[in-house]
Structure formats: structure tokens, C-alpha cells
Design an enzyme around this catalytic site. Structure first.
Site, PDB file in Angstrom:
ATOM      1  N   ARG A 193       0.832  -1.214   0.000  1.00 23.92           N
ATOM      2  CA  ARG A 193       0.000   0.000   0.000  1.00 23.92           C
ATOM      3  C   ARG A 193       0.867   1.265   0.000  1.00 23.92           C
ATOM      4  O   ARG A 193       0.562   2.240   0.687  1.00 23.92           O
ATOM      5  CB  ARG A 193      -0.925   0.040   1.222  1.00 23.92           C
ATOM      6  CG  ARG A 193      -1.936  -1.055   1.290  1.00 23.92           C
ATOM      7  CD  ARG A 193      -2.983  -0.952   0.182  1.00 23.92           C
ATOM      8  NE  ARG A 193      -4.060  -1.865   0.435  1.00 23.92           N
ATOM      9  CZ  ARG A 193      -4.001  -3.170   0.136  1.00 23.92           C
ATOM     10  NH1 ARG A 193      -2.937  -3.671  -0.462  1.00 23.92           N
ATOM     11  NH2 ARG A 193      -5.023  -3.946   0.413  1.00 23.92           N
ATOM     12  N   SER A 219     -10.293  -0.612   3.975  1.00 24.87           N
ATOM     13  CA  SER A 219      -9.405  -0.818   5.127  1.00 24.87           C
ATOM     14  C   SER A 219      -8.894   0.537   5.605  1.00 24.87           C
ATOM     15  O   SER A 219      -8.275   1.258   4.827  1.00 24.87           O
ATOM     16  CB  SER A 219      -8.187  -1.646   4.730  1.00 24.87           C
ATOM     17  OG  SER A 219      -8.569  -2.897   4.248  1.00 24.87           O
ATOM     18  N   GLU A 227      -4.041   3.475   6.717  1.00 32.59           N
ATOM     19  CA  GLU A 227      -3.735   3.299   5.300  1.00 32.59           C
ATOM     20  C   GLU A 227      -4.368   4.460   4.532  1.00 32.59           C
ATOM     21  O   GLU A 227      -3.872   4.888   3.496  1.00 32.59           O
ATOM     22  CB  GLU A 227      -4.356   1.972   4.840  1.00 32.59           C
ATOM     23  CG  GLU A 227      -3.964   1.537   3.465  1.00 32.59           C
ATOM     24  CD  GLU A 227      -5.137   1.031   2.658  1.00 32.59           C
ATOM     25  OE1 GLU A 227      -5.416   1.627   1.605  1.00 32.59           O
ATOM     26  OE2 GLU A 227      -5.769   0.059   3.082  1.00 32.59           O
TER      27      GLU A 227
HETATM   28  N1  EPU Z   1     -10.149 -10.766  10.798  1.00 32.75           N
HETATM   29  C1  EPU Z   1     -10.687 -10.814  12.054  1.00 32.75           C
HETATM   30  N2  EPU Z   1     -11.580  -9.839  12.416  1.00 32.75           N
HETATM   31  C2  EPU Z   1     -11.948  -8.861  11.563  1.00 32.75           C
HETATM   32  C3  EPU Z   1     -11.380  -8.813  10.283  1.00 32.75           C
HETATM   33  C4  EPU Z   1     -10.476  -9.785   9.915  1.00 32.75           C
HETATM   34  O1  EPU Z   1     -10.399 -11.688  12.844  1.00 32.75           O
HETATM   35  O2  EPU Z   1     -12.772  -8.039  11.972  1.00 32.75           O
HETATM   36  C5  EPU Z   1      -9.244 -11.842  10.370  1.00 32.75           C
HETATM   37  C6  EPU Z   1      -9.956 -12.752   9.373  1.00 32.75           C
HETATM   38  O3  EPU Z   1     -10.653 -13.756  10.002  1.00 32.75           O
HETATM   39  C7  EPU Z   1      -8.810 -13.296   8.562  1.00 32.75           C
HETATM   40  C8  EPU Z   1      -7.790 -12.188   8.594  1.00 32.75           C
HETATM   41  O4  EPU Z   1      -8.154 -11.314   9.660  1.00 32.75           O
HETATM   42  O5  EPU Z   1      -8.245 -14.420   9.178  1.00 32.75           O
HETATM   43  C9  EPU Z   1      -7.685 -11.431   7.297  1.00 32.75           C
HETATM   44  O6  EPU Z   1      -8.906 -10.834   6.987  1.00 32.75           O
HETATM   45  P1  EPU Z   1      -9.304 -10.492   5.467  1.00 32.75           P
HETATM   46  O7  EPU Z   1      -9.034 -11.638   4.579  1.00 32.75           O
HETATM   47  O8  EPU Z   1     -10.659  -9.882   5.506  1.00 32.75           O
HETATM   48  O9  EPU Z   1      -8.236  -9.450   4.992  1.00 32.75           O
HETATM   49  P2  EPU Z   1      -7.642  -8.181   5.679  1.00 32.75           P
HETATM   50  O10 EPU Z   1      -6.265  -8.411   6.119  1.00 32.75           O
HETATM   51  O11 EPU Z   1      -8.582  -7.712   6.699  1.00 32.75           O
HETATM   52  C10 EPU Z   1      -6.661  -7.246   3.431  1.00 32.75           C
HETATM   53  C11 EPU Z   1      -6.637  -5.940   2.699  1.00 32.75           C
HETATM   54  C12 EPU Z   1      -7.940  -5.707   1.969  1.00 32.75           C
HETATM   55  C13 EPU Z   1      -8.128  -6.832   0.977  1.00 32.75           C
HETATM   56  C14 EPU Z   1      -8.116  -8.171   1.745  1.00 32.75           C
HETATM   57  C15 EPU Z   1      -8.166  -9.351   0.809  1.00 32.75           C
HETATM   58  C16 EPU Z   1      -5.157  -4.465   3.932  1.00 32.75           C
HETATM   59  C17 EPU Z   1      -5.056  -3.303   4.846  1.00 32.75           C
HETATM   60  N3  EPU Z   1      -6.399  -4.856   3.647  1.00 32.75           N
HETATM   61  O12 EPU Z   1      -7.678  -7.174   4.426  1.00 32.75           O
HETATM   62  O13 EPU Z   1      -7.846  -4.503   1.256  1.00 32.75           O
HETATM   63  O14 EPU Z   1      -9.342  -6.695   0.281  1.00 32.75           O
HETATM   64  O15 EPU Z   1      -6.891  -8.292   2.497  1.00 32.75           O
HETATM   65  O16 EPU Z   1      -6.960  -9.425   0.099  1.00 32.75           O
HETATM   66  O17 EPU Z   1      -4.145  -4.985   3.481  1.00 32.75           O
HETATM   67  C18 EPU Z   1      -8.279  -2.140   1.305  1.00 32.75           C
HETATM   68  O18 EPU Z   1      -7.062  -1.977   1.177  1.00 32.75           O
HETATM   69  O19 EPU Z   1      -9.087  -1.187   1.396  1.00 32.75           O
HETATM   70  C19 EPU Z   1      -8.787  -3.510   1.410  1.00 32.75           C
HETATM   71  C20 EPU Z   1     -10.080  -3.743   1.647  1.00 32.75           C
END
Ligand code: EPU
Length: 336
Positions: A161, A236, A332
Site C-alpha cells: 500500500r 481498510s 492506510e
Molecule cells: N479478521 C478478524 N476480524 C476482523 C477482520 C479480519 O479476525 O474483523 C481476520 C480474518 O478472520 C482473517 C484475517 O483477519 O483471518 C484477514 O482478513 P481479510 O481476509 O478480511 O483481509 P484483511 O487483512 O482484513 C486485506 C486488505 C484488503 C483486501 C483483503 C483481501 C489491507 C489493509 N487490507 O484485508 O484490502 O481486500 O486483504 O486481500 O491490506 C483495502 O485496502 O481497502 C482492502 C479492503
């Protein structure tokens, strides 16, 4: 050149925050940028889709709103194409265009809000793919000198990012076009991240097309990310922190099911959403703002929320996560 004076930015940011700017100038082509520079309109700020900003007050500047459109194949061979995209195109429109042409590379980046010009700035990423993997170059105009410049991939210093446009040359260039490399054949689809494979399996799909991968990702995103048209948000709000493996080891002793992604032999990325949920903020509602109930990484404006209040909540979340886990998380989203 059109200059609209004293504009309310509520409809120009997906958080739906009310704030005024000195004015807004739609930019439809390069000539419009040169007109603004010739008229010595200052100070200037650049806005794309407004999907990655938090307005914490009025903006004491004229806003250049990128409206440069157009998607054009500028070169190709039997395997791939070079596509030049106007920076004011909506990112997802570009993804839909690529799918309609059976061109691979951006299907995992389906449904990401925002403009094409913001994609390299943020180096947007999702479901195992970052925009840098298809990026070829971008065309921009230096706002001080009016000089045109092409930035190739190495110069952009893409990170998680992150890019040179968020750091070294922040606010200095107006991006007019981005050129991507998309594949006609000889590519592999990425389905190994998150729930993509699960969704495909339920549908009985074993060797998915780019269209099926895109559909699966759209389904996942719709199921856990709020639609900004319904609830104000900027995706995010925080970056996922990267910590040394030793630090991760101590967390693992305490939290057996902590999710993580390997970054290198020495570092691990931890989902900020998990940390924020464990810190007790998931689903919190305070006046008209809060933390989304399905994804703790997303701060929301339920209507008439105030940007300062959202910023305060974000800082409180950072502090609590630091107190509880000794991990620093940072926004971010760009704070204006
Ligand atoms: N999780 C939790 N609680 C929550 C949210 C997530 O426990 O409230 C856990 C989930 O269970 C999972 C892990 O965290 O095990 C990862 O969650 P998720 O796959 O939803 O991805 P993320 O890390 O929350 C990132 C990106 C997103 C992107 C997704 C999918 C960043 C900051 N965010 O989210 O990007 O869509 O991966 O690749 O890197 C964005 O940048 O705006 C964005 C939405």
C-alpha cells in the site's frame, strides 16, 4: 477550464464527510492541467475517486478532480497487451473492460473502489495480487514546473500500500494515464488466498476462468465489506502491521489461532482487523460513526459523522492495540 467555487465535498469522498474546499476543477485532459498551471491557481490538491481519504476539516485548496477517461490498447504481441488507461477511470470499470476482452491480470482486484490514478499511488492489492504485478508505467505532470514525466515500475518504489507518490514526491505530480500489461494467454489464476477456493469448490469449479475468479471475489467482498453507497467508509482504514517472527512467536503462545501471512524469513504480517477485534472495537457505534460489525479494519460513517471524530476513534484504536499487543498499527487512508 471550469472552476466551481466553494464546494461541499460530501459527494466527493466515500466516507461521505461534509467539508468545504476553496474550489474544484474537473480535469478532462492534459491541457486542463496546463491551463490551471498557467492561471497560477494555488494551492492545489489532487483527488481521484475519494475512496481513500478522511476529511478532518475544510480543505484550504483548489481540488483537481481527475476525470481523464479512456481505455486503449497501445501495443500487443501474441501473449500480452499494453493498455493505457485514463487516470480518472473507475478502477472496477477497467477490471470489467479487461474481463470483457478476456485479458488476465486484474481479476483479483475486482470491485476495489477508487480511480485508476490512485491505484499505483496506493499500490492497491487484494486476494494475493498487488497492482504492481501488472503495472508497466504511468504518465504524470509535475505541478510546479509543468513538465511531463513517465515513471517506470522501478522508479515508483512500490511497497505494501505504498509508492513514491505517497512519500518522496507526495502531491507533486498529477497522474494522467497508467499503462498496464495484461495477458492474453499463458497465465495462471490466483485462487490460493482466503476463501476463493472454498467458494469455487462449492460451485464445483476446478479450473476457474478469470471471470469465475472475479465473480468469487466480488461475492466475498460484498459479503464482508460495506458498500460506500449505503454506509460511508474508505475500505481498510489501517495497514496490516508487519512484525518480526520472534514477536509473532510470543503472540502465538498466547493466541493459538492468530491469523498471519508470511512476509519473509524474518517477518510476518498480522491482520489489523483481528487485532482490532480482539481489542474490543468490532461493531462499536459512537454517535454516527463506528467500526464495521463484519470487518473491524473498516471505520464507518453512518450518516452526518464528523471526520475529526473518526480520526479520534482511529487514534484510540491505534493506542489500544499498542497497549494490548505492543504492536503499532497505522492508517492506510490519507488523512486530509
Ligand atoms: N479478521 C478478524 N476480524 C476482523 C477482520 C479480519 O479476525 O474483523 C481476520 C480474518 O478472520 C482473517 C484475517 O483477519 O483471518 C484477514 O482478513 P481479510 O481476509 O478480511 O483481509 P484483511 O487483512 O482484513 C486485506 C486488505 C484488503 C483486501 C483483503 C483481501 C489491507 C489493509 N487490507 O484485508 O484490502 O481486500 O486483504 O486481500 O491490506 C483495502 O485496502 O481497502 C482492502 C479492503
Amino acid at each position: 477550464m471550469v472552476l466551481l467555487d466553494n464546494i461541499n465535498l460530501k459527494t466527493f469522498n466515500t466516507f461521505g464527510i461534509q467539508a468545504n474546499a476553496k474550489g474544484i476543477i474537473p480535469i478532462y485532459n492534459e491541457i486542463n492541467v496546463f491551463e490551471v498551471l498557467a492561471a497560477q491557481i494555488r494551492p492545489l490538491r489532487i483527488l481521484g475517486g475519494g475512496s481513500n481519504i478522511l476529511l478532518t476539516g475544510d480543505v484550504n485548496a483548489y481540488i483537481l478532480k481527475n476525470e481523464i477517461k479512456g481505455i486503449e490498447i497501445i501495443d500487443e504481441d501474441e501473449n500480452q497487451v499494453l493498455v493505457q488507461v485514463g487516470a480518472g477511470e473507475k478502477w472496477h470499470q477497467f477490471v470489467l473492460w479487461a474481463l470483457s476482452q478476456n485479458l488476465a491480470g486484474v481479476e483479483n482486484l475486482s470491485l476495489i473502489p477508487g480511480s485508476v490514478g490512485a491505484a499505483p499511488m496506493q499500490n492497491i492489492g487484494a486476494y494475493g495480487v498487488e497492482q504492481e504485478s501488472v503495472f508497466h508505467c504511468l504518465k504524470a505532470i509535475h505541478l510546479e514546473s509543468g513538465v511531463r514525466k513517465v515513471f517506470f515500475k522501478d522508479e515508483c518504489k512500490f511497497g505494501y500500500r505504498d509508492s513514491i507518490f505517497k512519500t518522496l514526491v507526495k502531491d507533486q505530480y498529477f497522474i494522467t494515464h497508467v499503462v498496464y500489461i495484461l495477458k492474453k494467454k499463458n497465465y495462471t489464476v490466483r485462487t490460493d488466498y482466503g476463501a476463493i477456493n472454498d467458494i469455487l469448490a462449492v460451485k464445483g469449479i476446478t479450473s476457474p476462468t478469470i471471470h469465475q475468479v472475479s465473480d468469487a471475489i466480488i461475492e466475498i467482498r460484498k459479503s464482508k465489506l460495506p458498500n460506500p453507497v449505503e454506509i460511508g467508509n474508505a475500505g481498510s482504514f489501517f495497514k496490516n502491521p508487519v512484525v518480526p517472527v520472534e514477536k509473532f512467536g510470543t503472540l502465538l503462545d498466547k493466541y493459538k489461532y492468530i491469523p498471519s501471512y508470511p512476509v519473509s524469513e524474518t517477518e510476518v504480517k498480522i491482520p489489523a482487523g483481528w487485532l482490532i477485534e480482539k481489542a474490543g472495537f468490532k461493531g462499536l457505534k459512537r454517535n454516527n460513526i463506528g467500526v464495521h460489525h463484519l470487518q473491524a479494519l473498516v471505520l464507518v460513517n453512518y450518516g452526518d459523522g464528523n471526520g475529526k471524530e473518526i480520526h479520534q476513534l482511529a487514534m484510540e484504536i491505534c493506542q489500544t492495540v499498542q497497549n494490548n499487543f505492543d504492536i503499532i498499527i497505522e492508517p492506510e487512508v490519507n488523512i486530509w
